[in-house]
Design a protein around this motif. Structure first.
Motif, short mmCIF file in Angstrom:
data_model
loop_
_atom_site.label_atom_id
_atom_site.label_comp_id
_atom_site.label_asym_id
_atom_site.label_seq_id
_atom_site.Cartn_x
_atom_site.Cartn_y
_atom_site.Cartn_z
N PHE A 299 0.83 -1.20 0.00
CA PHE A 299 0.00 0.00 0.00
C PHE A 299 0.86 1.25 0.00
CE2 PHE A 299 -2.20 3.38 2.37
CZ PHE A 299 -3.32 3.53 1.57
N LEU A 300 1.93 1.26 0.81
CA LEU A 300 2.83 2.41 0.86
C LEU A 300 3.53 2.59 -0.48
CD1 LEU A 300 4.20 4.66 2.46
CD2 LEU A 300 5.89 2.97 3.24
N PHE A 301 3.99 1.50 -1.07
CA PHE A 301 4.64 1.57 -2.38
C PHE A 301 3.68 2.11 -3.44
CE2 PHE A 301 5.37 -0.61 -6.49
CZ PHE A 301 6.61 -0.10 -6.80
N GLY A 302 2.44 1.61 -3.43
CA GLY A 302 1.45 2.11 -4.39
C GLY A 302 1.13 3.57 -4.17
N LEU A 303 1.08 3.99 -2.92
CA LEU A 303 0.80 5.40 -2.62
C LEU A 303 1.92 6.29 -3.13
CD1 LEU A 303 -1.45 6.98 -1.11
CD2 LEU A 303 0.02 6.90 0.91
N ILE A 304 3.16 5.88 -2.94
CA ILE A 304 4.30 6.66 -3.41
C ILE A 304 4.29 6.75 -4.94
CG2 ILE A 304 6.81 6.72 -3.58
CD1 ILE A 304 6.91 5.48 -0.79
N MET A 305 4.06 5.61 -5.61
CA MET A 305 4.06 5.61 -7.07
C MET A 305 2.88 6.41 -7.63
SD MET A 305 6.85 4.23 -7.48
CE MET A 305 6.79 4.65 -9.22
N PHE A 306 1.74 6.38 -6.94
CA PHE A 306 0.61 7.21 -7.37
C PHE A 306 0.96 8.68 -7.24
CE2 PHE A 306 -3.23 9.65 -6.35
CZ PHE A 306 -3.98 9.40 -7.49
N GLY A 307 1.68 9.04 -6.17
CA GLY A 307 2.12 10.42 -6.02
C GLY A 307 3.04 10.85 -7.15
N PHE A 308 3.97 9.96 -7.54
CA PHE A 308 4.84 10.26 -8.69
C PHE A 308 4.02 10.41 -9.97
CE2 PHE A 308 8.54 9.24 -6.15
CZ PHE A 308 9.54 9.98 -6.76
N TYR A 309 3.08 9.49 -10.16
CA TYR A 309 2.25 9.54 -11.36
C TYR A 309 1.44 10.83 -11.41
CZ TYR A 309 -1.37 8.24 -14.71
OH TYR A 309 -2.24 8.22 -15.77
N PHE A 310 0.86 11.21 -10.28
CA PHE A 310 0.07 12.44 -10.22
C PHE A 310 0.96 13.65 -10.49
CE2 PHE A 310 -1.74 16.04 -7.89
CZ PHE A 310 -3.02 16.08 -8.42
N GLY A 311 2.17 13.67 -9.91
CA GLY A 311 3.07 14.79 -10.14
C GLY A 311 3.50 14.91 -11.58
N ILE A 312 3.82 13.75 -12.21
CA ILE A 312 4.20 13.77 -13.62
C ILE A 312 3.04 14.22 -14.49
CG2 ILE A 312 4.87 12.29 -15.56
CD1 ILE A 312 6.52 10.65 -13.55
N ALA A 313 1.84 13.72 -14.20
CA ALA A 313 0.66 14.13 -14.97
C ALA A 313 0.40 15.62 -14.82
CB ALA A 313 -0.56 13.33 -14.52
N LEU A 314 0.60 16.15 -13.61
CA LEU A 314 0.40 17.58 -13.39
C LEU A 314 1.38 18.41 -14.20
CD1 LEU A 314 -1.20 19.68 -11.76
CD2 LEU A 314 0.52 19.48 -9.95
N ILE A 315 2.63 17.96 -14.25
CA ILE A 315 3.64 18.67 -15.06
C ILE A 315 3.25 18.66 -16.52
CG2 ILE A 315 6.04 18.59 -15.85
CD1 ILE A 315 6.79 17.54 -13.07
N MET A 316 2.78 17.52 -17.02
CA MET A 316 2.35 17.42 -18.42
C MET A 316 1.19 18.38 -18.69
SD MET A 316 4.21 14.99 -20.00
CE MET A 316 3.18 14.32 -21.31
N ILE A 317 0.25 18.46 -17.76
CA ILE A 317 -0.90 19.36 -17.94
C ILE A 317 -0.45 20.81 -17.97
CG2 ILE A 317 -3.02 20.19 -16.84
CD1 ILE A 317 -3.47 17.33 -15.85
N VAL A 318 0.47 21.16 -17.07
CA VAL A 318 0.97 22.55 -17.03
C VAL A 318 1.61 22.92 -18.35
CG1 VAL A 318 2.68 24.06 -15.96
CG2 VAL A 318 1.23 22.61 -14.53
N PHE A 319 2.46 22.06 -18.88
CA PHE A 319 3.10 22.35 -20.17
C PHE A 319 2.08 22.40 -21.30
CE2 PHE A 319 7.17 21.14 -18.20
CZ PHE A 319 7.98 22.15 -18.72
N ALA A 320 1.07 21.54 -21.24
CA ALA A 320 0.03 21.56 -22.27
C ALA A 320 -0.73 22.88 -22.25
CB ALA A 320 -0.93 20.39 -22.07
#
Length: 343
Positions: A153-174
């Motif tokens: 669960f902790l591993f999934g939470l960390i990776m979801f945080g990375f995924y959300f951060g990367i997606a947010l960066i992509m949205i900002v650039f878009a």
């Protein structure tokens, strides 16, 4: 097996050793996967087989009936018109049950337990011990259930945080490029060079995002064997240290493995769908094939875990030292020279 396994392995040897273990322990591995994943897939298909059949069935039927591309992908194609949410009022609650109940059971329970059973099987093979029975492997896989579920669960939470951060960066650039493009169009037009630059930029950005996500995922993913063996309660820090010099080798191994297994499963599923359609029986048959090859996803992961321990933690060295000490501690028996001469 111990002496053979105590040497560092490259990508080819990792995959070859994994396939050897798969062939050698095929029956045990298959029963483990069937016991753990069989009920899950059955419930999943009983819950969603109608939606899956309708959304994908028209496409398969067009192939089987020799339909044209216009029939398959045209605006009037049944493949594009069939929307489960519009056809079935219970679609929403079925998806909620699947996402909120079945998916957590899968990722927090079944997956850690199945990997743990493979860890204990490979460890016994590595140590040159007798292969545990099916019951022993299942018992060992659930011995550390709660630590494995918590660390997963902790591993999934960390990776979801990375995924959300990367997606947010992509949205900002878009958004930045969209605003910049609108401004350029209003003042002087948006030229072909700017469009080409935008496409190349987002292609590089997307690849960089995927690589970044894969890097951190691989570096932290080896927590579970430590927890399953009872050496760590979480294991994320240990995994990071373990994989510090092996990322590219592991990355290449997973790329090759994914290409092999995804191509195989895609061909098998297309053949099954073309012959039997997409009814409940055909979907269960597809799941059975997936279960049969599921341990091939886990074996390279576990074999590479022990290989990294050989490289970075000296796994196998302790047994060699113990063997040397044991040989050195054997009492010296002097030879009677008179008896030797008689011989």
């Amino acid at each position: 097996m111990q002496n053979a396994s105590a040497r560092p392995m490259g990508i080819g040897r990792l995959l070859d050793r994994s396939f050897q273990l798969y062939r050698k322990h095929f029956i045990v591995l298959t029963f483990i996967m069937l016991i753990l994943y069989g009920p899950f897939y059955l419930l999943q298909h009983l819950l969603t087989f109608q939606e899956t059949a309708v959304t994908s069935g028209s496409f398969i039927e067009q192939i089987r009936n020799g339909g044209s591309l216009q029939d398959m992908f045209g605006p009037n194609s049944t493949f594009l018109q069939n929307d489960p949410a519009l056809r079935d009022e219970g679609y929403v609650w079925k998806m909620l049950v699947f996402v909120l109940v079945l998916v957590p059971i899968m990722f927090l329970g079944l997956m850690p337990a199945s990997i743990a059973s493979v860890v204990h099987l490979v460890k016994a093979s590595f140590d040159g011990k007798e292969t545990p029975s099916l019951g022993q492997l299942l018992k060992k896989s659930f011995t550390r259930f709660w630590p494995m579920a918590g660390s997963t669960f902790l591993f999934g939470l960390i990776m979801f945080g990375f995924y959300f951060g990367i997606a947010l960066i992509m949205i900002v650039f878009a958004v930045i490029f969209a605003v910049g493009g609108s401004f350029s169009s209003s003042v002087g037009g948006f030229g072909g060079g700017a469009l080409a630059f935008t496409i190349v930029f987002f292609a590089i950005l997307g690849l960089g995002a995927l690589f970044t996500f894969a890097y951190f995922m691989i570096r932290w993913s080896y927590y579970l064997p430590y927890v399953a063996l009872g050496e760590e309660s979480i294991g994320l820090g240990r995994s990071w240290s373990l994989s510090r010099k092996s990322f590219w080798r592991l990355f290449g191994m997973y790329i090759v493995l994914s290409i092999i297994l995804y191509l195989f499963l895609a061909v098998v599923q297309l053949v099954i769908a073309a012959i039997f359609g997409l009814g409940l029986g055909a979907q269960l048959l597809q799941s059975l094939i997936s279960i049969l090859v599921m341990s091939l996803w886990f074996l390279p992961y576990v074999v590479s875990f022990f290989d990294q321990r050989v490289r970075n933690e000296g796994l196998g060295l302790e047994s060699m030292i113990d063997s040397t000490i044991s040989d050195a501690s054997t009492p010296y028996l002097p030879i009677d020279l008179d008896k030797k001469n008689e011989l």
